[in-house]
Design a protein around this motif. Structure first.
Motif, short mmCIF file in Angstrom:
data_model
loop_
_atom_site.label_atom_id
_atom_site.label_comp_id
_atom_site.label_asym_id
_atom_site.label_seq_id
_atom_site.Cartn_x
_atom_site.Cartn_y
_atom_site.Cartn_z
N THR A 20 50.48 -36.78 16.94
CA THR A 20 50.64 -35.54 17.75
C THR A 20 50.84 -34.32 16.94
OG1 THR A 20 51.75 -36.90 19.40
CG2 THR A 20 52.04 -34.52 19.64
N SER A 21 51.55 -34.37 15.92
CA SER A 21 51.66 -33.38 14.95
C SER A 21 50.40 -33.04 14.12
CB SER A 21 52.65 -33.87 13.85
OG SER A 21 53.96 -33.89 14.57
N LEU A 22 49.51 -33.90 14.10
CA LEU A 22 48.22 -33.49 13.46
C LEU A 22 47.41 -32.62 14.48
CD1 LEU A 22 46.72 -36.87 11.94
CD2 LEU A 22 47.54 -34.72 10.71
N VAL A 23 47.32 -33.09 15.81
CA VAL A 23 46.86 -32.05 16.82
C VAL A 23 47.56 -30.53 16.69
CG1 VAL A 23 46.57 -31.66 19.18
CG2 VAL A 23 46.32 -33.96 18.25
N MET A 24 48.94 -30.53 16.96
CA MET A 24 49.70 -29.17 16.58
C MET A 24 49.43 -28.73 15.27
SD MET A 24 51.01 -29.20 19.47
CE MET A 24 51.88 -27.71 19.57
N ALA A 25 49.04 -29.23 14.06
CA ALA A 25 48.98 -28.54 12.84
C ALA A 25 47.46 -28.08 13.03
CB ALA A 25 48.79 -29.81 11.75
N ALA A 26 46.60 -28.55 13.78
CA ALA A 26 45.21 -28.19 13.98
C ALA A 26 45.18 -27.00 14.91
CB ALA A 26 44.48 -28.96 14.71
N MET A 27 46.19 -26.60 15.67
CA MET A 27 46.36 -25.49 16.60
C MET A 27 47.05 -24.40 15.49
SD MET A 27 47.34 -26.33 20.36
CE MET A 27 47.61 -28.31 20.60
N ALA A 28 48.15 -24.68 14.77
CA ALA A 28 48.54 -23.74 13.80
C ALA A 28 47.69 -23.28 12.69
CB ALA A 28 49.83 -24.42 13.40
N ALA A 29 46.95 -24.09 12.45
CA ALA A 29 45.78 -23.75 11.53
C ALA A 29 44.83 -22.61 12.11
CB ALA A 29 45.04 -24.86 10.89
N GLY A 30 44.37 -22.97 13.37
CA GLY A 30 43.55 -21.91 14.10
C GLY A 30 44.29 -20.46 14.23
N ILE A 31 45.70 -20.58 14.76
CA ILE A 31 46.31 -19.43 14.92
C ILE A 31 46.54 -18.34 13.59
CG2 ILE A 31 48.58 -18.30 15.27
CD1 ILE A 31 49.04 -20.73 17.44
N ALA A 32 46.80 -19.50 12.45
CA ALA A 32 46.89 -18.82 11.25
C ALA A 32 45.45 -18.16 10.80
CB ALA A 32 47.44 -19.84 9.90
N ALA A 33 44.36 -18.60 11.04
CA ALA A 33 43.30 -18.33 10.38
C ALA A 33 42.73 -16.90 11.48
CB ALA A 33 41.96 -19.30 10.84
N VAL A 34 43.02 -16.85 12.63
CA VAL A 34 42.91 -15.67 13.43
C VAL A 34 43.66 -14.60 12.87
CG1 VAL A 34 43.26 -14.78 15.84
CG2 VAL A 34 42.06 -16.91 15.42
N MET A 35 45.16 -14.73 12.68
CA MET A 35 46.14 -14.01 11.95
C MET A 35 45.51 -13.36 10.93
SD MET A 35 49.79 -15.38 12.79
CE MET A 35 50.66 -14.19 12.00
N TRP A 36 45.05 -14.22 10.10
CA TRP A 36 44.45 -13.79 8.67
C TRP A 36 43.30 -12.73 8.84
CZ3 TRP A 36 39.83 -13.69 6.66
CH2 TRP A 36 39.37 -13.40 5.40
N ARG A 37 42.39 -12.99 9.82
CA ARG A 37 41.20 -12.20 10.14
C ARG A 37 41.61 -10.86 10.42
NH1 ARG A 37 37.93 -9.49 9.16
NH2 ARG A 37 36.25 -9.08 10.22
N VAL A 38 42.79 -10.91 11.28
CA VAL A 38 43.32 -9.54 11.92
C VAL A 38 44.08 -8.70 10.67
CG1 VAL A 38 44.91 -8.37 13.37
CG2 VAL A 38 43.69 -10.53 14.08
N ALA A 39 44.60 -9.42 9.80
CA ALA A 39 45.49 -8.69 8.73
C ALA A 39 44.60 -8.30 7.67
CB ALA A 39 46.64 -9.97 8.44
N TYR A 40 43.72 -9.14 7.26
CA TYR A 40 43.03 -8.75 5.89
C TYR A 40 41.64 -8.30 6.04
CZ TYR A 40 46.71 -11.01 3.51
OH TYR A 40 47.80 -11.23 2.65
N ARG A 41 41.15 -7.41 5.04
CA ARG A 41 39.86 -6.88 4.83
C ARG A 41 39.63 -7.16 3.38
NH1 ARG A 41 40.53 -7.40 9.56
NH2 ARG A 41 40.52 -5.70 11.12
N LYS A 42 38.21 -7.23 3.16
CA LYS A 42 37.54 -7.39 1.95
C LYS A 42 37.67 -6.08 1.16
CE LYS A 42 34.30 -10.97 2.51
NZ LYS A 42 32.97 -11.67 2.36
N VAL A 43 38.18 -6.24 0.08
CA VAL A 43 37.97 -4.86 -1.07
C VAL A 43 36.61 -4.93 -1.82
CG1 VAL A 43 39.24 -3.79 -2.63
CG2 VAL A 43 40.41 -4.86 -1.05
N GLY A 44 35.79 -3.97 -1.79
CA GLY A 44 34.89 -3.89 -2.69
C GLY A 44 33.36 -4.23 -1.96
#
Length: 151
Positions: free
Chosen positions: A127-151
């Motif tokens: 069950t924690s593997l399933v939740m980890a996959a959801m948490a990874a998805g949330i983290a990836a979306v958060m990363w996309r919102v927060a970061y921009r490429k430089v250069g």
């Protein structure tokens, strides 16, 4: 001789960090609403309250649990989407496994659960593997919102 390309650099700002935490909170609240719907809740008011509380609790949890590890990764130059997803998955896995195994066996459990402890751990792990996959998805979306490429 071929030269290696410069590594991709990512930067963020405090306003984007706030937006990312809001996006992560909203995604966590939406997952909570989906779980409520699957459990049979159909009252729109209850679902809206669940969304609000789930979003707030998710945003607070993300801030409390991931801010320091992510700040360390950011300072070390590990700012990519893979690093964010791995950190999210690791935090999600550890958090949910501990919640399903009586704090990794540190807290008292009912006597009848002692007979099925192996199954509790196996179920908790999967069950924690399933939740980890959801948490990874949330983290990836958060990363996309927060970061921009430089250069």
């Amino acid at each position: 001789m071929a030269t290696q390309p410069a590594p991709t650099r990512y930067e963020t700002s405090i306003d984007r960090v706030g937006l990312a935490i809001g996006a992560g909170g909203a995604m966590g609240g939406a997952i909570g609403v989906l779980l409520m719907v699957f459990a049979g809740t159909r009252d729109v008011g209850a679902l809206l309250v669940g969304l609000a509380i789930g979003s707030l609790m998710t945003a607070l949890s993300i801030t409390a649990l991931a801010a320091l590890p992510w700040a360390l990764l950011h300072a070390a130059g590990r700012r990519g989407p893979i690093a964010a997803a791995i950190l999210g998955a690791a935090i999600g896995f550890v958090l949910f496994l501990g919640g399903q195994t009586y704090g990794y066996g540190m807290f008292a459990m009912p006597e009848m659960d002692a007979r099925t402890l192996l199954y509790r751990w196996a179920s908790g792990f999967l069950t924690s593997l399933v939740m980890a996959a959801m948490a990874a998805g949330i983290a990836a979306v958060m990363w996309r919102v927060a970061y921009r490429k430089v250069g």
